[in-house]
Structure formats: C-alpha cells, structure tokens
Design a protein around this motif. Structure first.
Motif, PDB file in Angstrom:
ATOM      1  N   SER A   1      34.698  57.692  44.660  1.00 57.54           N
ATOM      2  CA  SER A   1      35.867  57.026  45.421  1.00 57.54           C
ATOM      3  C   SER A   1      35.483  55.594  46.105  1.00 57.54           C
ATOM      4  O   SER A   1      36.200  55.278  47.113  1.00 57.54           O
ATOM      5  CB  SER A   1      36.395  58.001  46.448  1.00 57.54           C
ATOM      6  N   PHE A   2      34.462  54.895  45.446  1.00 61.93           N
ATOM      7  CA  PHE A   2      33.891  53.731  46.288  1.00 61.93           C
ATOM      8  C   PHE A   2      34.868  52.681  46.252  1.00 61.93           C
ATOM      9  O   PHE A   2      35.042  52.028  47.250  1.00 61.93           O
ATOM     10  CB  PHE A   2      32.766  53.252  45.381  1.00 61.93           C
ATOM     11  N   TYR A   3      35.721  52.844  45.416  1.00 60.25           N
ATOM     12  CA  TYR A   3      36.890  51.647  45.397  1.00 60.25           C
ATOM     13  C   TYR A   3      38.019  51.891  45.971  1.00 60.25           C
ATOM     14  O   TYR A   3      38.948  50.914  46.195  1.00 60.25           O
ATOM     15  CB  TYR A   3      37.145  51.098  44.062  1.00 60.25           C
TER      16      TYR A   3
ATOM     17  N   VAL B   1      41.690  35.360  36.336  1.00 64.29           N
ATOM     18  CA  VAL B   1      41.157  36.965  36.810  1.00 64.29           C
ATOM     19  C   VAL B   1      41.847  37.329  38.185  1.00 64.29           C
ATOM     20  O   VAL B   1      42.294  36.684  39.025  1.00 64.29           O
ATOM     21  CB  VAL B   1      39.761  36.626  37.084  1.00 64.29           C
ATOM     22  N   ALA B   2      41.787  38.647  38.131  1.00 64.23           N
ATOM     23  CA  ALA B   2      42.114  39.360  39.287  1.00 64.23           C
ATOM     24  C   ALA B   2      40.788  40.238  39.455  1.00 64.23           C
ATOM     25  O   ALA B   2      40.358  41.033  38.866  1.00 64.23           O
ATOM     26  CB  ALA B   2      43.394  40.504  38.995  1.00 64.23           C
ATOM     27  N   GLN B   3      40.133  39.847  40.603  1.00 62.86           N
ATOM     28  CA  GLN B   3      38.813  40.256  40.934  1.00 62.86           C
ATOM     29  C   GLN B   3      38.899  41.170  42.244  1.00 62.86           C
ATOM     30  O   GLN B   3      39.732  40.975  43.434  1.00 62.86           O
ATOM     31  CB  GLN B   3      37.928  39.022  41.271  1.00 62.86           C
ATOM     32  N   GLY B   4      37.932  42.278  42.256  1.00 58.03           N
ATOM     33  CA  GLY B   4      38.372  43.222  43.228  1.00 58.03           C
ATOM     34  C   GLY B   4      36.968  43.704  43.540  1.00 58.03           C
ATOM     35  O   GLY B   4      35.909  43.310  43.012  1.00 58.03           O
ATOM     36  N   GLY B   5      36.835  44.545  44.792  1.00 60.17           N
ATOM     37  CA  GLY B   5      35.588  44.955  45.211  1.00 60.17           C
ATOM     38  C   GLY B   5      35.510  45.233  46.587  1.00 60.17           C
ATOM     39  O   GLY B   5      36.606  44.926  47.352  1.00 60.17           O
ATOM     40  N   PRO B   6      34.340  45.828  47.264  1.00 61.64           N
ATOM     41  CA  PRO B   6      34.123  45.899  48.831  1.00 61.64           C
ATOM     42  C   PRO B   6      34.225  44.528  49.356  1.00 61.64           C
ATOM     43  O   PRO B   6      34.014  43.499  48.772  1.00 61.64           O
ATOM     44  CB  PRO B   6      32.956  46.593  48.761  1.00 61.64           C
TER      45      PRO B   6
ATOM     46  N   ASP C   1      29.218  47.035  50.405  1.00 60.13           N
ATOM     47  CA  ASP C   1      29.087  46.059  49.417  1.00 60.13           C
ATOM     48  C   ASP C   1      27.175  46.072  49.089  1.00 60.13           C
ATOM     49  O   ASP C   1      26.843  46.298  47.965  1.00 60.13           O
ATOM     50  CB  ASP C   1      29.387  44.623  49.865  1.00 60.13           C
ATOM     51  N   LYS C   2      26.694  46.279  50.140  1.00 62.88           N
ATOM     52  CA  LYS C   2      24.929  46.032  50.217  1.00 62.88           C
ATOM     53  C   LYS C   2      24.436  47.300  49.605  1.00 62.88           C
ATOM     54  O   LYS C   2      23.409  47.264  49.130  1.00 62.88           O
ATOM     55  CB  LYS C   2      24.396  45.379  51.495  1.00 62.88           C
TER      56      LYS C   2
END
Lengths: 279, 279
Positions: free
Chosen positions: A62-64, A77-82, A89-90
């Motif tokens: 369930s990280f995202y 683009v559509a960019q996602g992440g922590p 993130d690290k």
C-alpha cells in the motif's frame, strides 16, 4: 497428405496465435483507484522484471495509497510518488535501468512499420509497442498510456516515482527510461488527472488540488467481487495482423484520397474488452 | 561597410522575428466555455479562410451554445456539433475542402524535421504545425489540440461539426480534413470531455452525460473584463529556432545517452502565456 500436415502445423506452432483476445495475469495487473474512477494497468515482467518486482512489492505494501500526482504536464506526463526526500521516499532501493530487452535473435514482434524517425522497425509484442534497430535487442516505446519509472540524472536512479504518458509519444525518452506497464482500461481517468504545471501568468495549482491515489492493488489481491477483468487484443494473432493491413490500406470510402501507407506504432490503438465490472 | 549592412538587413527583413511572443487577433480567437473550464482557440484564416469564416459566423450566432460533444474517443478525437439531421444541422451550407495551402514558392516555415513518416518536411508556421512535400504547397498537420471540421465521405461535405484531436497525432487525416484552428489555452479541459464510446462489455454512456458547450464566443465579442488574453510563442522568432536546436541536442545531463537528433513536429510544445485572466 499435404492438408493434414498444414493443419497440424498450424495447430502446433501457432496455437497461441489463434485467439483474438488474451487474458491478463492477475498477479501482473494493477487496479488503480483515483477519485474520478478506476484504472487497470498491465505490468510487463517479461521486459522489465526488476522494475515490476519492486513496483508490485510496493503496491502490495500500500506504498502509493494516499500519495499524489505531483508533476502533471498536459500533453506530456502525469508523475506520481511519495513526497520527495521523505523517509518513505528514501526507504526504497534504487533500480538498474531496464530500458532494453534481448530478443535472442528470434523474430521479436508483429511488425508495424520500418524506418520511422526513431527506429528501424516498430511493432507490437504481447500488447506492448516495441521498437528495434537490430535482431538482438528491442525496447518498449513511449506511446500514450505507458507506465514508466522516473529517475534522477543517473541511469540507475529510479526507485518508486513513476509516470504515465498522457500526450504525443515522447520517444526521445526510449531506452533511457524503464517502461514497465501500460494502461489497458480507464485511460480517460488518467487524462483527467489535475495538471500541476500551468502556463506563464496563471496562478499556481495548490498542492491540495493535486490528484491523490486512493489505492493501488494487485488485481489478484482485490476481492473477487471488486475485480475488473479485462481482456486485451492478442497482438500475436492473425486477426490483429489483418487489422494492421486494413488500417494501413484505409479502404473505407471516407478516405477519398488515400493517405501514405504507413503506420505510427503509437497511433494503433490496442483494444481492450471488459469481461466483468463490479462497482 | 559590411557591419552596418548586416545590421540594417537584419532589422529590415527580420523585424517581426525579433519578438519571442505573438499576440492573438481577438477577431480570430474563440473563447469556449465548458462545464470544467475555459478554453481559448486560435483560428487560422490564413490557411483555411472559408472554414474560419463559416465557423466564426456560427459562433457569433451562438449556434454551438447548448450543443454537445457526442463522439469522444479517448486517444483520438472529441467531436461536437448540432443534433445529426436536425433543422439546425441542415441549416448550414457545405464547405469546400481546404486541406492544403499554397506557399507561392516562398520558404514556407520554420523547419523542424525532414523525412518523417508522413512528409518530406515538417515545421511551424505562425504557431501551427505544418508539413510539405514540395516548395509550392503545404498542409496543417493533425497534432494534438488542433481543431478541424468533420465531414461525410465526400471531400466537400463539412458544415458545422468539428473535432479536437485529443491523442497521438492521426496524421493519416492530413490533407483530407480541414484543420482551421488550435487550442492555445485550456487543453486540459478538452482532455476532460466525457468519452462517449466505451470498450466492449461496458455500459453505454448515456447522452445526458455528454459534455455540453456552455458557450462559444469570438474573444472580440466578450466583454473586456471577461476576456482571456493569451500570447503564443512566435514560431518565426530567433528564440524559437534556438529552442528547436536545443530540443534536438538534449544537452541536459538527464540525457546520459543522447536520443536520435530528430524531432516529431507534434511533440514540440508551443508555449502560451496568459496576459490577463478574469473569472
């Protein structure tokens, strides 16, 4: 006894190619839930195994869930992440680039076009748009709807940040980014993700308006009643090859003058169909 | 006396090319209001005069207000117009195809690329992506965001139905459709238009869900306080030419391996900037 031989040959060698549709492996299919709707993604472990392994593992943790699309540029683009630089993130290891795959000298794909701007040959392999310059290797190409991993300047610096291509294919990113999936359902919802960059002179989009990911799950982990089951066009099938021929020829009367008999691999839609949708 | 000569020549011949930005003619700019937001369109009377004349005239009569986008295919086009076969539909005269324009043998545009799949040369002319196979004529090409007139099978059968390109450039439609404008602001809202076709197996989209046009007006007819004033990149400027050189070279460290030094004309974003926005 020629006829039986042909019959057996067709059944033996090309059995998998008889079917117009292909089912997806639920362990390599992701259900992405956005506020505007549900999206289904097919992952590509056959091309980018390490990226798929890491991404799938993050999805299963369930990280995202709750992260946001923080860099969304219309037509790109559509960019996602922590959150950049956060503990979350690290926590994720870096990945080595998987921008190309080996074909072992075998005919690698269903040919679409020779000599476009970016490759000697383009085509499809298992639903993915691919390109190659020789018989030994190929790469997934940046058509609209692909899912790829973002990175820093270094080749092997991807971790968890990802992007969907939402505009004209940025094929200059081929081979130097790792594509590891593609949208097979709900691309309209990806297109509706809130843009975060704005034109000069306009107010900035507040980060509170950025589109969140409600959840991302492997389809195999979704309760049966909530699964979205998609079948995709089998790009190794005879019927797909025939469709390419027709698309190139443009026989319809609508084409009162025929266009050049060429195909842009990113302008050949690969069809999906819904087997079952439960909301 | 070489230096003054060069100086005068540059100032004389290229005066218009000094500016990085270009203002739009408010009589050839359309403000399209959708439920999700406002869109600005630049019309192209220099390329497609009869289409622009008829479209502008319809816009000034509020012809499109209340009509819907009735054919919206993700990755392809968003098409709108009056109810097929209605009195409103039949009231509009047919237009002769304006799929190509004459260049009178003059250097027709800012070159982007030679020998792509569809043309010997591509480039930009006054903000529009263009293509050509000779020195005498050219055509506007179907990049994302262009506005073109729909038609029946016959060449000269367009009237009022129009479409925006919302996906990978369908350049096989070049020269056999009339492009007469392009979106310069609010493309994200065009991308958010409700899709009307669905994949096999999914429920049909009820026509009551189709996205309506709240209003379409010539910007010159919009009260000053409600105008959206856009400037667009001057594609005839030295700074634009320089940007093309940079885009081709990809000097940034991000490109740890350089991509082929080619440019897809539909993958070169033309910048816009907002001079004034009043809601």
């Amino acid at each position: 006894m020629l006829i039986p031989f042909i019959f057996i040959s067709a059944c033996g060698a090309d059995n998998a190619n008889e079917s117009e549709w292909r089912t997806l492996d639920l362990n390599n299919t992701v259900l992405l839930t956005l506020p505007q709707g549900k999206v289904v993604i097919e992952l590509a472990p056959q091309f980018s195994p390490k990226h798929v392994e890491q991404f799938s593992s993050l999805v299963q943790k369930s990280f995202y869930d709750g992260t946001k699309f923080y860099r969304v540029i219309d037509g790109f683009v559509a960019q996602g992440g922590p959150k950049d630089g956060s503990e979350q993130d690290k926590s994720v290891p870096l990945l080595a680039m998987e921008g190309q795959f080996s074909t072992d000298g075998k005919a690698p794909f269903t040919l679409v076009q020779r000599d476009d701007l970016f490759a000697k040959k383009t085509g499809f392999k298992e639903g993915f748009a691919v390109a190659t310059n020789n018989s030994k290797s190929g790469w997934l190409t940046h058509c609209p709807g692909v899912l790829a991993m973002a990175r820093s300047n270094e080749a092997d610096s991807a971790s968890s940040h990802f992007y969907f291509v939402i505009g004209q294919a940025p094929r200059y990113l081929d081979k130097i980014m790792t594509i590891f999936g593609r949208v097979v359902y709900g691309m309209n919802h990806i297109q509706a993700i809130q843009r975060t960059t704005v034109i000069d002179g306009e107010y900035a989009v507040d980060s509170r308006e950025h589109t969140p990911i409600i959840s991302m799950k492997l389809m195999a982990d979704v309760p049966k009643k909530d699964r979205i089951i998609i079948e995709v066009e089998n790009t190794e099938s005879a019927s797909f090859a025939e469709r390419l021929v027709k698309r190139r020829a443009r026989a319809s009367e609508f084409f009162y003058k025929k266009p050049p008999p060429v195909l842009d691999v990113c302008q050949v839609p690969i069809r999906s169909r819904l087997v079952k949708l439960q909301d």
